[in-house]
Design a protein around this motif. Structure first.
Motif, PDB file in Angstrom:
ATOM      1  N   ASN A   4      42.578  -5.033 -22.697  1.00 40.22           N
ATOM      2  CA  ASN A   4      42.868  -6.035 -23.708  1.00 40.22           C
ATOM      3  C   ASN A   4      43.922  -5.581 -24.722  1.00 40.22           C
ATOM      4  OD1 ASN A   4      41.364  -4.222 -25.188  1.00 40.22           O
ATOM      5  ND2 ASN A   4      39.702  -5.622 -25.651  1.00 40.22           N
ATOM      6  N   MET A   5      44.651  -4.504 -24.387  1.00 33.05           N
ATOM      7  CA  MET A   5      45.686  -3.995 -25.283  1.00 33.05           C
ATOM      8  C   MET A   5      47.038  -4.029 -24.598  1.00 33.05           C
ATOM      9  SD  MET A   5      43.817  -0.724 -27.016  1.00 33.05           S
ATOM     10  CE  MET A   5      45.318  -0.197 -27.772  1.00 33.05           C
ATOM     11  N   GLY A   6      48.038  -4.554 -25.301  1.00 29.28           N
ATOM     12  CA  GLY A   6      49.394  -4.601 -24.782  1.00 29.28           C
ATOM     13  C   GLY A   6      50.148  -3.315 -25.055  1.00 29.28           C
ATOM     14  N   LEU A  55      36.554  -3.263 -30.365  1.00 24.34           N
ATOM     15  CA  LEU A  55      36.600  -4.271 -31.433  1.00 24.34           C
ATOM     16  C   LEU A  55      37.353  -5.511 -30.986  1.00 24.34           C
ATOM     17  CD1 LEU A  55      37.121  -2.158 -34.666  1.00 24.34           C
ATOM     18  CD2 LEU A  55      35.076  -3.368 -33.929  1.00 24.34           C
ATOM     19  N   TYR A  56      38.406  -5.331 -30.198  1.00 25.63           N
ATOM     20  CA  TYR A  56      39.124  -6.485 -29.660  1.00 25.63           C
ATOM     21  C   TYR A  56      38.201  -7.311 -28.772  1.00 25.63           C
ATOM     22  CZ  TYR A  56      43.786  -4.877 -31.115  1.00 25.63           C
ATOM     23  OH  TYR A  56      44.897  -4.511 -31.833  1.00 25.63           O
ATOM     24  N   THR A  57      37.374  -6.641 -27.988  1.00 27.82           N
ATOM     25  CA  THR A  57      36.426  -7.341 -27.133  1.00 27.82           C
ATOM     26  C   THR A  57      35.429  -8.127 -27.970  1.00 27.82           C
ATOM     27  OG1 THR A  57      36.643  -5.587 -25.489  1.00 27.82           O
ATOM     28  CG2 THR A  57      34.766  -7.057 -25.257  1.00 27.82           C
ATOM     29  N   LEU A  58      34.960  -7.517 -29.035  1.00 23.89           N
ATOM     30  CA  LEU A  58      33.986  -8.172 -29.907  1.00 23.89           C
ATOM     31  C   LEU A  58      34.551  -9.446 -30.531  1.00 23.89           C
ATOM     32  CD1 LEU A  58      31.176  -7.963 -31.262  1.00 23.89           C
ATOM     33  CD2 LEU A  58      32.280  -6.657 -33.081  1.00 23.89           C
TER      34      LEU A  58
END
Length: 66
Positions: A4-6, A55-58
């Motif tokens: 989920n990270m670019g 945290l991005y997933t959350l």
């Protein structure tokens, strides 16, 4: 888990981790704050290497292309 990270996000996190490590090594940050920032730098480096931020997933944030 899905990534989920670019690329830009990963590079920024690695750069921040390197800056924190250099500041700690030179003694510009020390004590409890230094160790906390060093821990944060380690987390940034780890999440950058695996391209997954919990945290991005959350918060359901994705900075990478689908």
């Amino acid at each position: 888990m899905k990534k989920n990270m670019g690329g830009a996000d990963r590079i920024l996190r690695i750069a921040i981790a390197i800056v924190i490590a250099i500041l700690f090594w030179q003694g510009l940050i020390s004590g409890i704050l230094g160790y906390l920032l060093l821990g944060l730098a380690a987390i940034f480096l780890l999440t950058s290497l695996i391209s997954i931020c919990p945290l991005y997933t959350l918060f359901r944030i994705r900075t990478c292309r689908r």
